[in-house]
Design a protein around this motif. Sequence first.
Motif, short mmCIF file in Angstrom:
data_model
loop_
_atom_site.label_atom_id
_atom_site.label_comp_id
_atom_site.label_asym_id
_atom_site.label_seq_id
_atom_site.Cartn_x
_atom_site.Cartn_y
_atom_site.Cartn_z
N ASP A 770 0.81 -1.22 0.00
CA ASP A 770 0.00 0.00 0.00
C ASP A 770 0.85 1.27 0.00
O ASP A 770 0.32 2.37 0.18
N LEU A 771 2.13 1.12 -0.21
CA LEU A 771 3.05 2.27 -0.26
C LEU A 771 4.13 1.94 -1.28
O LEU A 771 4.92 1.02 -1.07
N ARG A 772 4.16 2.70 -2.40
CA ARG A 772 5.05 2.36 -3.51
C ARG A 772 5.72 3.62 -4.05
O ARG A 772 5.38 4.74 -3.64
N PRO A 773 6.68 3.47 -4.97
CA PRO A 773 7.38 4.65 -5.50
C PRO A 773 6.50 5.63 -6.26
O PRO A 773 6.92 6.75 -6.52
N ASP A 774 5.27 5.22 -6.62
CA ASP A 774 4.36 6.16 -7.26
C ASP A 774 3.29 6.66 -6.30
O ASP A 774 2.32 7.29 -6.71
N ASP A 775 3.45 6.38 -5.01
CA ASP A 775 2.54 6.88 -3.97
C ASP A 775 3.29 7.87 -3.10
O ASP A 775 4.41 7.58 -2.64
N SER A 776 2.69 9.01 -2.81
CA SER A 776 3.33 9.97 -1.93
C SER A 776 2.91 9.73 -0.49
O SER A 776 1.84 9.16 -0.23
N PRO A 777 3.70 10.16 0.49
CA PRO A 777 3.30 10.03 1.90
C PRO A 777 1.99 10.76 2.20
O PRO A 777 1.22 10.32 3.07
N LEU A 778 1.73 11.85 1.50
CA LEU A 778 0.48 12.58 1.73
C LEU A 778 -0.71 11.74 1.30
O LEU A 778 -1.73 11.67 2.00
N GLU A 779 -0.61 11.09 0.16
CA GLU A 779 -1.69 10.23 -0.32
C GLU A 779 -1.88 9.03 0.58
O GLU A 779 -3.00 8.52 0.75
N ALA A 780 -0.79 8.55 1.15
CA ALA A 780 -0.83 7.34 1.98
C ALA A 780 -1.14 7.61 3.44
O ALA A 780 -1.12 6.68 4.25
N GLY A 781 -1.43 8.85 3.80
CA GLY A 781 -1.73 9.16 5.19
C GLY A 781 -0.52 9.21 6.08
O GLY A 781 -0.63 9.00 7.30
N LEU A 782 0.65 9.48 5.51
CA LEU A 782 1.90 9.52 6.28
C LEU A 782 2.51 10.92 6.28
O LEU A 782 3.72 11.08 6.32
N ALA A 783 1.66 11.92 6.27
CA ALA A 783 2.18 13.29 6.29
C ALA A 783 3.02 13.55 7.53
O ALA A 783 3.93 14.39 7.52
N PHE A 784 2.75 12.82 8.64
CA PHE A 784 3.51 13.02 9.88
C PHE A 784 4.97 12.62 9.72
O PHE A 784 5.80 12.98 10.56
N THR A 785 5.32 11.89 8.66
CA THR A 785 6.72 11.52 8.43
C THR A 785 7.48 12.57 7.64
O THR A 785 8.66 12.35 7.33
N CYS A 786 6.85 13.66 7.29
CA CYS A 786 7.48 14.68 6.42
C CYS A 786 7.69 15.98 7.19
O CYS A 786 6.76 16.53 7.77
N LYS A 787 8.91 16.48 7.16
CA LYS A 787 9.26 17.69 7.91
C LYS A 787 8.90 18.95 7.13
O LYS A 787 9.73 19.86 6.96
N LEU A 788 7.66 19.01 6.68
CA LEU A 788 7.23 20.15 5.87
C LEU A 788 7.06 21.43 6.69
O LEU A 788 7.06 22.52 6.12
N LYS A 789 6.92 21.29 8.00
CA LYS A 789 6.79 22.49 8.84
C LYS A 789 8.13 23.15 9.09
O LYS A 789 8.18 24.28 9.57
N SER A 790 9.21 22.44 8.80
CA SER A 790 10.54 23.02 8.95
C SER A 790 10.97 23.63 7.62
O SER A 790 10.30 23.48 6.60
N ALA A 791 12.11 24.28 7.64
CA ALA A 791 12.65 24.86 6.41
C ALA A 791 13.73 23.98 5.80
O ALA A 791 14.39 24.37 4.83
#
Length: 905
Positions: A770-791
Amino acid sequence: MASLSRALRVAATCPRWSRTRGLGLRALTGQAGPTAEKSVPYRRTLKDPQGPSTVARGPSQPLPSTAHVVVIGGGSLGCQTLYHLAKLGVSGAVLLERERLTSGTTWHTAGLLWQLRPSDVEVELLAHTRRVVSHDLEKETGLHTGWIQNGGLFIASNRQRLDEYKRLMSLGKAYGVESHVLSPAETKALYPLMNVDDLYGTLYVPHDGTMDPAGTCTALTRAAAARGAQVPKAVWPCAPCSWPQEPQEPKERKQVIENCPVTGIRVRTDDFGVRRVAAVETEHGSIQTPCVVNCAGVWASAVGRMAGVKVPLVAMHHAYVVTERIEGIQNMPNVRDHDASVYLRLQGDALSVGGYETNPIFWEEVSDKFAFGLFDLDWDVFTQHIEGAINRVPVLEKTGVKSTVCGPGVEQGGEATCEVRGTAQTSRLPSVLRGRESFTPDHKPLMGEAPELRGFFLGCGFNSAGMMLGGGCGQELAHWIVHGRPEKDMYSYDIRRFHHLLTDHRRWIRERSHESYAKNYSVVFPHDEPLAGRNMRTDPLHEIKKECLACRGAAAVFNMSYFGKFYLVGLDARKAADWLFSADVSRPPGSTVYTCMLNHRGGTESDLTVSRLAPGPQASALAPAFEGDGYYLAVGGAVAQHNWSHISTVLQDQKFRCQLIDSSEDLGLISIQGPASRAILQEVLDADLSDEAFPFSTHKLVRASGHLVRAMRLSFVGELGWELHVPKPACVPVYRAVMAAGTKHGLVNAGYRAIDSLSIEKGYRHWHADLRPDDSPLEAGLAFTCKLKSAVPFLGREALEKQRAEGLRRRLVCFTVDEKVPMFGLEAIWRNGQVVGHVRRADFGFAVDKTLAYGYIRDPSGQSVSLDFVKSGDYALERMGVAYPARAHLKSPFDPDNKRVKGIY
């Protein structure tokens, strides 16, 4: 004219054709060697008119001194790759063919294209091939590819096979592929010549068809030559195809050079010690290039050896015969009788009959002089296919086989003489084609950049599916070369899926490839595992651990020693970690973080845990000596080589000054999970395991029964638990100590299938399911793994920011089904009467007592998929043609508040 039934009788009376039973590997014998030059009209259309291939010839046109890309091999994949490189605007691409186009495996292929296979990615690849050969090429060039849309018919002679076809039908609905499950009576009405007495049903796909290999390859190269846009420098990946100087623009934008055998690959080593392609050497000169694509088919291993690249495939014989005219066969669909292991391809008013036997013949010595050549047919091997064909279409019993050949794919019949009881008998045997195909250990093609050599790409090992998969794979390979990654999830085809210890293991490759050939038409059962090649790579607990189902009531121990275990250390290790990992891993030593690694499109290349290490002067099995920063990476064992190659590529491209160290074979991994795990381990470890002393997502060096281990408080099943990373010599004593302490607590051994059920119940993602190279973490419900709030910049960040701003076009959703029906993935997802996706992964959750499934859904209107869209739908999951009501969940239905991982029960 010789009939099929007479051919069987002649084969049975000749001693040299006596039938052999059993599944043993059969080496190529003298009578099955390459035949002499054949008088085949198709051959004459491709060869020089003045003589056979033994006449010395030079290249069909002068070699350029430089090229952006050199494609080796003029078969289906080579021509498709050249064409799709042209569509991406790559100029200066050259295709080198040692003989003439299609002279290897492609010229004798049956050219069948079936749209449905038990893989969502392959359905997409097949759809692109069909679009190219049935529409695009003729529109671009005016040339006909020989595409004939006569439909396809799959035969089910048992209930399990019919169930498989029903699953394919459900998957087809998600991709708009029309298909119908027919009863025996409906099948008879469609195909009057067919025997349906032993059938359970059939799967009919009306838009399947066939293509002509020569026509297709001619159109591909013509279309490639017509395109010539210069590719912008910014599009090329910086490392694989970087040039010390710009290549000279060749006079012709696209070049196909025949009669030009490749004799070597020149390699250079850059300032960072990385091996890169420098040039291709031929009998007629060399071409400077940073990028080579090995599309050499059965010769791909030989080309790989020129560059020091291991190509795990073997060559085997494959045969079919062509019948005389059959009254009433015109316009009938092509047939695959999987259980008889036979296919029947419509060829005008005749049939081609072939199949895949359980005792294939290996081509032991792959000759580099073999072109447009054939082998004598081994009737001992082929008899089973004729018997199956006659059973399915009885008229074949009295149908002749052509003795004069008028088209591609067969050779001229010949006289066969044998002695029977001292009397010479002479019989004219049918015309046959016995060509050769390359097969791989897992029945999947070999594609992508070789881990041993930058700029060396593979497009080979297609297991008799090169024509039908060629368009889709050629497109993905072109994207791989130009953009650094394919557009689709191609991990199943990526050469990096094989562990480096196996790609040069000749026995493993041979045994597994033999099984993949023999099981080509076998039912694809969920969780099927190969029988060949077992125990050639084992973990430290292989001899002691027996596996069974676990439960959530007490505790379970999992042997996860197969995991990949890497160290990333050095002066630039922190910079590398910031760029590689989507989460913030620059935390104090002793912390462990779950994170993803992304590609430049924001797709997920991996999910893994990263533990921060404290520097130390002395090396041990649990930590190398290093200066600067250090991280310990634990990745899924099946994808360890993929992770290693991805990280290595990024480090090389970014020129980070750090080391990646592989300790996978030096460490075992024992995981203890469940409510009683703390009580059990407190008796084994010399450390305080309380929440205050050992919080979640931390790690420590501790002693287990006297042995130094790295303990991590993590869970992959949604329970309180720890992982013990153990030096290999200590694995067995540590395991025994854990089991002894766990006896009174109900500790049990558990296996990987238990992990599947437990993890899906908790909602944890599985990479490549359910998680592949054509799936983004946002689509997969894994936004918490992305440091988008940092610079902090990281690989894939720009793509994620763009996706977040534009809205998600699809979203991974959890479904539960109250009715207890088994589901395994690929089921169609219905929302309000419309198909909106398909299931990626499904299993039964024993704690929730329901079937759970995860799949990505889209809005048929093309709008973004909001949470309100997910919640407002009325859902059903279609399994084998039956729709079951389903409920959508935004959170895991099991322990949605995450209390259990915190030890709150």
